[in-house]
Design an enzyme around this catalytic site. Sequence first.
Site, short mmCIF file in Angstrom:
data_model
loop_
_atom_site.label_atom_id
_atom_site.label_comp_id
_atom_site.label_asym_id
_atom_site.label_seq_id
_atom_site.Cartn_x
_atom_site.Cartn_y
_atom_site.Cartn_z
N HIS A 8 37.07 35.98 42.26
CA HIS A 8 35.81 36.10 43.00
C HIS A 8 35.64 34.92 43.98
CE1 HIS A 8 31.70 38.25 42.68
NE2 HIS A 8 31.84 37.73 43.88
N ALA B 287 37.39 43.13 47.96
CA ALA B 287 36.77 41.82 47.89
C ALA B 287 35.25 41.95 48.04
CB ALA B 287 37.33 40.90 48.97
N ALA B 288 34.73 43.14 47.69
CA ALA B 288 33.30 43.42 47.88
C ALA B 288 32.57 43.41 46.54
CB ALA B 288 33.13 44.76 48.58
N ASP C 62 39.61 40.80 44.34
CA ASP C 62 38.88 39.54 44.19
C ASP C 62 37.69 39.70 43.26
OD1 ASP C 62 38.26 36.76 44.95
OD2 ASP C 62 36.50 37.63 45.94
N ASP D 243 30.92 54.80 58.07
CA ASP D 243 29.63 54.27 57.64
C ASP D 243 28.55 55.06 58.37
OD1 ASP D 243 27.25 52.80 57.17
OD2 ASP D 243 28.44 50.99 56.79
N ALA E 282 35.88 35.19 47.51
CA ALA E 282 35.65 35.58 48.90
C ALA E 282 34.62 34.71 49.60
CB ALA E 282 35.24 37.05 48.98
N GLU F 216 33.14 40.33 34.83
CA GLU F 216 33.76 39.04 35.13
C GLU F 216 33.28 37.99 34.14
OE1 GLU F 216 32.89 38.19 39.22
OE2 GLU F 216 34.08 39.87 39.97
#
Length: 395
Positions: free
Chosen positions: A273, A225-226, A251, A165, A275, A256
């Site tokens: 979804h 899961a982001a 996720d 990052d 999380a 969706e």
Amino acid sequence: MKVLIREPIAEAGVELLRDRFDVDVDTSGDLAATIGAYDAIVIRSATKLDAGLIERAERLKVIGRAGVGVDNVDVEAATRRGIVVANAPESTVISAAEHTIGLLLALSRNIPQAHAALKEGRWERSRYGGLELAGKTLGVLGFGRIGQQVARRALGLEMRVVAYDPFVARERFRELGVERLETQDEVLAAADFLTLHLPLTPETRRSIDARAFAKMRDGVRLVNAARGELLDEAALLGALESGKVAAAALDVFDVEPYSGPLLEIDNVVVTPHLAASTEEAQDRAGVIVAEQVAAALDGALVTNAVNIPSIGAEDLEVLGPFIPLAANLGRLAMELAGGRADRIELAYYGTLAGYDTRLLTVAALNGAFQGRADQPVNYVNAPVIAVERGVEVVE
């Protein structure tokens, strides 16, 4: 002042707002017809506030998003109108990190598949043997709040954690005991397990594509899961079919609800979804966003505004007294200049210079343009007005 709560939030958040403002809870009315009557609106992810709706919101001062992302809000349109957009970025961090670790364990030990088989009467111990996480390398792409919490938990499972990052200081990696790699490609090449925690930008959208898969280790396992849009789902399907990717846990999806071919593959673990879907996270988000909306309507500093430079509590203690001073100095300078400026320069000295002074610069611009624009000027749109007028701002 009037507040519209468009989607359900924690009752504690509703009460906090009701104690101070006139609050309507309306989750199904015609928003286009009613939004113009409100000073604030509280939403979650289902309500889309596009430029057209924002244009109708003549009284609106603040949009509160009870959650992390603000993809469903046209932030640029809101900024131009001087509307604060605030969210609750910390509310779902723990829940999202825990869900990621849950998917990681489910992926490594084939828990959902073995569960489903046994429910159907099949005792298949040999088929669903798994892998230990201890000693494996977890690659983390995106080392913000959630990525860091995932790393903490993975280290507790005795994994080696590497991350990339460019916007996080090296010291933070060292503090957490995580190896900072210099490029995304280095993480792709090193990871036995890869987890995505990147923000969604034009650069990151579908960045995990066929090219990215080609740089990964054979048999890598992937967790997302982001954001569903980070992943090229067609490329993932091909990588799973070829064996390049041994398994995936998802996720989130590009569109969706999802009903595509990834659901038909046995080595793909999926959740709808979930999380951020814990009682604690939902309650926390509602209360935090209510506090942000109240602060905006009271004219106080909105610490979670996405279109104002944010400031931590410790920094605020030092910088707080300088905020009104900066605004007054900006207004005075513009008066002395006869209301015209090609360049506004701000200089910070001493201890103050060691802090993030962007908020003070915005305060000075807010003061400088008061009464000199064809719209109300505030901390949100003052920098936009400077750009539109061609005024160079220098720190």
